[in-house]
Motif scaffolding. Structure first.
Motif, mmCIF file in Angstrom:
data_model
loop_
_atom_site.group_PDB
_atom_site.id
_atom_site.type_symbol
_atom_site.label_atom_id
_atom_site.label_comp_id
_atom_site.label_asym_id
_atom_site.label_seq_id
_atom_site.Cartn_x
_atom_site.Cartn_y
_atom_site.Cartn_z
ATOM 1 N N UNK A 115 0.848 -1.203 0.000
ATOM 2 C CA UNK A 115 0.000 0.000 0.000
ATOM 3 C C UNK A 115 0.880 1.249 0.000
ATOM 4 N N UNK A 116 1.900 1.238 0.828
ATOM 5 C CA UNK A 116 2.795 2.399 0.920
ATOM 6 C C UNK A 116 3.535 2.592 -0.410
ATOM 7 N N UNK A 117 3.944 1.479 -1.029
ATOM 8 C CA UNK A 117 4.633 1.589 -2.332
ATOM 9 C C UNK A 117 3.695 2.204 -3.372
ATOM 10 N N UNK A 118 2.445 1.787 -3.365
ATOM 11 C CA UNK A 118 1.472 2.372 -4.308
ATOM 12 C C UNK A 118 1.343 3.880 -4.080
ATOM 13 N N UNK A 119 1.280 4.265 -2.823
ATOM 14 C CA UNK A 119 1.135 5.695 -2.511
ATOM 15 C C UNK A 119 2.335 6.469 -3.029
ATOM 16 N N UNK A 120 3.510 5.909 -2.809
ATOM 17 C CA UNK A 120 4.740 6.579 -3.277
ATOM 18 C C UNK A 120 4.751 6.700 -4.798
ATOM 19 N N UNK A 121 4.107 5.715 -5.451
ATOM 20 C CA UNK A 121 4.065 5.739 -6.921
ATOM 21 C C UNK A 121 2.912 6.604 -7.440
ATOM 22 N N UNK A 122 2.239 7.306 -6.559
ATOM 23 C CA UNK A 122 1.203 8.238 -6.997
ATOM 24 C C UNK A 122 -0.171 7.618 -7.196
ATOM 25 N N UNK A 123 -0.348 6.376 -6.730
ATOM 26 C CA UNK A 123 -1.676 5.763 -6.858
ATOM 27 C C UNK A 123 -2.514 6.090 -5.627
ATOM 28 N N UNK A 124 -3.799 6.256 -5.848
ATOM 29 C CA UNK A 124 -4.710 6.395 -4.709
ATOM 30 C C UNK A 124 -5.058 4.980 -4.258
ATOM 31 N N UNK A 125 -4.877 4.712 -2.974
ATOM 32 C CA UNK A 125 -5.162 3.369 -2.464
ATOM 33 C C UNK A 125 -6.483 3.410 -1.694
ATOM 34 N N UNK A 126 -7.402 2.535 -2.084
ATOM 35 C CA UNK A 126 -8.700 2.470 -1.406
ATOM 36 C C UNK A 126 -8.723 1.185 -0.585
ATOM 37 N N UNK A 127 -8.868 1.344 0.722
ATOM 38 C CA UNK A 127 -8.907 0.186 1.604
ATOM 39 C C UNK A 127 -10.363 -0.227 1.811
ATOM 40 N N UNK A 128 -10.635 -1.501 1.563
ATOM 41 C CA UNK A 128 -12.014 -1.987 1.679
ATOM 42 C C UNK A 128 -12.084 -3.160 2.644
ATOM 43 N N UNK A 129 -13.301 -3.519 2.993
ATOM 44 C CA UNK A 129 -13.600 -4.593 3.952
ATOM 45 C C UNK A 129 -13.153 -4.230 5.362
ATOM 46 N N UNK A 130 -13.163 -2.963 5.651
ATOM 47 C CA UNK A 130 -12.876 -2.463 7.005
ATOM 48 C C UNK A 130 -11.553 -2.994 7.519
ATOM 49 N N UNK A 131 -11.588 -3.467 8.771
ATOM 50 C CA UNK A 131 -10.379 -4.022 9.373
ATOM 51 C C UNK A 131 -10.307 -5.525 9.132
ATOM 52 N N UNK A 132 -11.385 -6.083 8.558
ATOM 53 C CA UNK A 132 -11.448 -7.541 8.380
ATOM 54 C C UNK A 132 -12.009 -8.243 9.602
ATOM 55 N N UNK A 133 -12.282 -7.473 10.651
ATOM 56 C CA UNK A 133 -12.773 -8.066 11.904
ATOM 57 C C UNK A 133 -14.165 -7.552 12.239
ATOM 58 N N UNK A 134 -15.059 -8.486 12.658
ATOM 59 C CA UNK A 134 -16.363 -8.022 13.131
ATOM 60 C C UNK A 134 -16.217 -7.228 14.431
ATOM 61 N N UNK A 135 -17.261 -6.564 14.815
ATOM 62 C CA UNK A 135 -17.307 -5.731 16.037
ATOM 63 C C UNK A 135 -16.469 -4.454 15.906
ATOM 64 N N UNK A 136 -16.071 -4.121 14.696
ATOM 65 C CA UNK A 136 -15.366 -2.859 14.484
ATOM 66 C C UNK A 136 -16.133 -2.028 13.466
ATOM 67 N N UNK A 137 -15.700 -0.807 13.277
ATOM 68 C CA UNK A 137 -16.327 0.065 12.281
ATOM 69 C C UNK A 137 -15.275 0.495 11.275
ATOM 70 N N UNK A 138 -15.734 1.131 10.226
ATOM 71 C CA UNK A 138 -14.762 1.613 9.245
ATOM 72 C C UNK A 138 -14.046 2.871 9.749
#
Ligand code: UDP
Length: 238
Positions: free
Chosen positions: A119-142
């Motif tokens: 993800x960090x490499x993508x950011x350095x390369x100028x890409x917008x990184x979209x994180x999906x599926x929250x944290x991957x854990x139930x009982x949390x929020x985005x």
């Protein structure tokens, strides 16, 4: 390279699912996705490294389905965020900005799995990184996923896009004298009971000294102005 006038060089933008629903109120409105993408791309043009966490409230919030197993309901919610991420990705790429979606729950036919260093490499390369599926854990929020990812990627701030243009001294719908708070400390925000983020997300930011800016993304150039350090929205910091 970020332009010299930019205050934050790498940020995590948290967008609630409802902002993708537009006037439909639920699901995805392609026009709303296009409008959000335009705001995001405008800010990316400053040379800022931009990561996004999208919510899923326009489809489903696990905690609202009390007759279901909570973990199952939360997994449904996390899958909803993936639909939003794909819609946002499509809208951003139509504006000729490269993106990657990374999911916290693996679905390799659809998107990359979440890998922090990638993800960090993508950011350095100028890409917008979209994180999906929250944290991957139930009982949390985005919101919490946003705070977590912000910390992991070393973001300078967590930018929380909301329907109101910041935190107010009182509910502006009820009290016409309520004024917008420009800047507040974590402890003051806690003591005043301001609902900036959910409690888990808020304490993650506070414990790690991550500045939070609450603002309205729909406002013209608001994100650009936040990144330039203008007094837009509410800044929560130490
Ligand atoms: N969710 C989850 N774990 C996470 C993030 C989200 O279980 O790490 C589920 C949870 O059910 C939540 C739903 O996904 O209600 C949608 O996320 P959220 O309510 O945060 O969306 P937003 O309000 O930002 O649109």
């Amino acid at each position: 390279m970020a332009t010299p006038s930019v205050k934050y060089r790498r940020v995590l933008l948290k967008i609630g699912g409802e902002s993708l629903a537009g006037s439909r109120g639920a699901g995805i409105d392609p026009d709303a996705a296009r409008a959000l993408a335009a705001r995001v791309v405008e800010a990316h043009g400053l040379g800022v490294e931009l990561a996004v966490v999208v919510g899923g409230g326009n489809f489903w919030r696990g905690g609202e389905h009390t007759d279901m197993n909570r973990a199952t309901a939360d997994y449904i919610g996390m899958l909803g965020t993936v639909m939003n991420a794909l819609a946002l990705q499509e809208a951003i790429e139509r504006l000729d900005v490269p993106t990657r979606v990374q999911t916290a729950i693996e679905m390799r036919a659809v998107a990359e799995p979440y890998i922090r260093r990638k993800a960090v490499a993508h950011l350095r390369d100028g890409r917008i990184v979209i994180f999906a599926a929250g944290s991957g854990n139930p009982y949390f929020t985005t919101d919490t996923a946003g705070a977590l990812r912000a910390m992991e990627i070393g973001a300078d701030a967590l930018l929380k896009a909301t329907k109101v243009d910041g935190a107010y001294t009182d509910d502006p719908m009820i009290d016409p004298n309520a004024t917008r708070i420009d800047r507040i400390t974590y402890l003051q925000a806690l003591n005043r009971g301001l609902k900036i983020l959910d409690a888990t997300a808020f304490s993650l930011c506070m414990d790690n000294n991550l500045p939070i800016i609450v603002f309205r993304l729909e406002d013209h150039e608001s994100l650009v102005r936040v990144l330039q350090g203008d007094r837009v929205g509410t800044l929560v910091a130490a």
